[in-house]
Enzyme design. Structure first.
Site, PDB file in Angstrom:
ATOM      1  N   THR A  89       6.132 -13.100   4.075  1.00  0.00           N
ATOM      2  CA  THR A  89       6.922 -11.736   3.707  1.00  0.00           C
ATOM      3  C   THR A  89       7.558 -11.403   4.874  1.00  0.00           C
ATOM      4  OG1 THR A  89       4.832 -11.240   2.434  1.00  0.00           O
ATOM      5  CG2 THR A  89       6.251  -9.631   3.049  1.00  0.00           C
TER       6      THR A  89
ATOM      7  N   GLY B 102     -18.535  11.638 -10.468  1.00  0.00           N
ATOM      8  CA  GLY B 102     -18.171  12.935 -10.230  1.00  0.00           C
ATOM      9  C   GLY B 102     -17.495  13.447  -8.952  1.00  0.00           C
ATOM     10  N   GLY B 103     -17.824  14.552  -8.405  1.00  0.00           N
ATOM     11  CA  GLY B 103     -17.350  15.012  -7.040  1.00  0.00           C
ATOM     12  C   GLY B 103     -17.839  13.874  -6.027  1.00  0.00           C
TER      13      GLY B 103
ATOM     14  N   GLU C 115      -0.137 -11.188  -2.550  1.00  0.00           N
ATOM     15  CA  GLU C 115       0.100 -12.562  -3.180  1.00  0.00           C
ATOM     16  C   GLU C 115       0.878 -12.495  -4.378  1.00  0.00           C
ATOM     17  OE1 GLU C 115      -2.540 -15.543  -2.407  1.00  0.00           O
ATOM     18  OE2 GLU C 115      -3.517 -14.521  -0.978  1.00  0.00           O
TER      19      GLU C 115
END
Ligand SMILES: Cc1cc2nc3c(=O)[nH]c(=O)nc-3n(C[C@H](O)[C@H](O)[C@H](O)COP(=O)(O)OP(=O)(O)OC[C@H]3O[C@@H](n4cnc5c(N)ncnc54)[C@H](O)[C@@H]3O)c2cc1C
Length: 389
Positions: free
Chosen positions: A128, A344-345, A368
């Site tokens: 890349t 939950g939280g 990839e």
């Protein structure tokens, strides 16, 4: 017996050994390494000693030669506990060791593989570039043969395992000429650590895989001997495609393992958490969420193992590798989303590890080959008209 879903004794032993290691050695460190964004040399070397680098390399070069299904199982078990360590091993094998093992000459294999398989060194795969991501063929990095020396100029970005104390070499895809008709000739070159004109900078500030090592590479008239060419000149594009096919299996394994880890956390939490006088898992809506997670993980694992089986038996596997990479990473996305919801939280707090799994998942849909690119690969392989791109 033509169809048999039993794992071999060796594959089961691999799972048990890696699970024990991950729970004993990685689990106590995973949160802190993530928090501090620290790559662990020590854990990487221990994983090397356990035979987790060189999974598909023959013993002749120091590999453990466990085969692709065992390799997937090993990555899966690491990802069940920590995506970062799984990433180090997945990239170390598929992107670092793979190209040298499959395309290197005898001398390159004898020189690099024993130290890469033992964990003394890591190799990285530099494809890349800032202007060449999904469109990997548009790379700009160039290598010119001057006398007996390749002179490389350009840069690479987001390269796993490329900027840490264990990095021994990077494999760089570069333009080495222009073919008749104007097409680029792409080749891969091994650039060892310390080559003149080569530098690497660790990239910090990642949302996910924070304990894995990611580097930006710079080649400023970098000089390496002519013999460092990997395989034949002009084979770079083909080598890159083959390497990514193998790498996709390991990303898929990270998806299955990460989903499994998140599912186990969600199940345990939902069975314990009491609201309205009963465990929240006993509300049908939550029980069904857990059932759906288990179902999708089972499907993902079957698809992954089939793709690995094809690879192991030297059958064509590109389509199945793309399908497994796409499906397993998206399954993990759905599983972590529901697993956080069930917490939950508390699921949003760093003290609860599910938050780390939620973040780590996202890379699987991007690295990839993004999910969009996997769909293009699949569309082409099933006969969609045109180039689908
Ligand atoms: C942590 C990390 C580790 C990495 N490790 C490595 C490594 O070891 N080696 C290496 O070479 N690379 C590595 N990468 C790079 C990774 O493979 C790229 O990020 C990925 O291929 C996408 O490229 P890009 O980021 O440039 O996105 P782009 O290609 O710019 O894509 C942006 C968006 O456009 C979409 N898109 C692009 N083209 C099309 C199209 N034709 N059709 C439809 N949609 C399209 C993409 O799907 C995506 O959603 C790593 C990345 C990260 C973040």
């Amino acid at each position: 017996m033509a169809l048999n879903f039993d794992l071999t004794e060796e594959q089961n032993l691999t799972r048990q050994a890696v699970r024990d290691f991950a729970e004993k050695e990685i689990a106590p460190l995973a949160q802190e390494l993530d928090e501090k964004e620290t790559f662990s040399v020590e854990l990487t070397q221990k994983m090397g000693q356990l035979g987790l680098l060189g999974c598909f390399v023959s013993e002749k070069y120091g590999g453990s030669n466990m085969g692709y299904i065992s390799y997937a199982i090993a990555v899966e078990e690491l990802a069940r506990v920590d995506g970062s360590q799984a990433a180090t091993i997945a990239a170390g094998n598929s992107l670092g060791i793979g190209p040298i093992y499959y395309f290197g000459n005898e001398e390159q294999k004898r020189f690099w593989l024993p130290k890469l398989c033992s964990g003394e060194n890591l190799a990285a795969f530099g494809l890349t570039e800032p202007e060449a991501g999904s469109d990997a063929a548009s790379s700009r990095t160039r290598a010119e043969l001057r006398g007996n020396t390749w002179v490389i100029s350009g840069s690479k970005i987001f390269i796993t395992n490329s900027a840490n104390p264990l990095t021994g070499c990077v494999l760089v895809q570069a333009i080495t000429g222009i073919r008749e008709g104007g097409k680029k000739e792409l080749s891969c070159i091994i650039v060892p650590q310390g080559a003149p004109g080569f530098s690497a900078k660790e990239m910090k500030g990642k949302m996910m895989w924070r304990a894995s090592n990611t580097g930006e590479l710079f080649f400023d008239e970098c000089r390496v001997p002519m013999e460092n060419l990997l395989g034949a000149r002009g084979d770079g594009f083909h080598q890159m495609l083959a390497t990514l096919d193998g790498g996709r299996l390991s990303i898929a394994a990270m998806g299955v393992g990460g989903a499994q880890g998140a599912f186990e956390m969600a199940l345990q939490y939902a069975n314990r958490r009491i609201q309205f006088g009963r465990p929240i898992s006993s509300f049908q809506v939550n029980a069904f969420k857990l059932a759906d997670m288990a179902l999708e993980i089972e499907l993902a694992r079957n698809l992954l193992y089939k793709a690995c089986w094809l690879r192991e038996n030297e059958r064509p596997f590109s389509k199945e590798a793309a399908m497994a990479k796409l499906y397993c990473s998206e399954v993990m996305g759905r599983v972590v989303d529901q697993a956080v919801q069930l917490h939950g939280g508390y699921g949003l707090m760093k003290d609860y590890q599910i938050e780390r799994f939620y973040r780590d998942q996202k890379l699987l849909e991007i690295g990839e080959g993004t999910s969009e690119i996997q769909r293009i690969v699949i569309a082409r392989s099933i006969g969609v008209a045109g180039r689908a791109i």
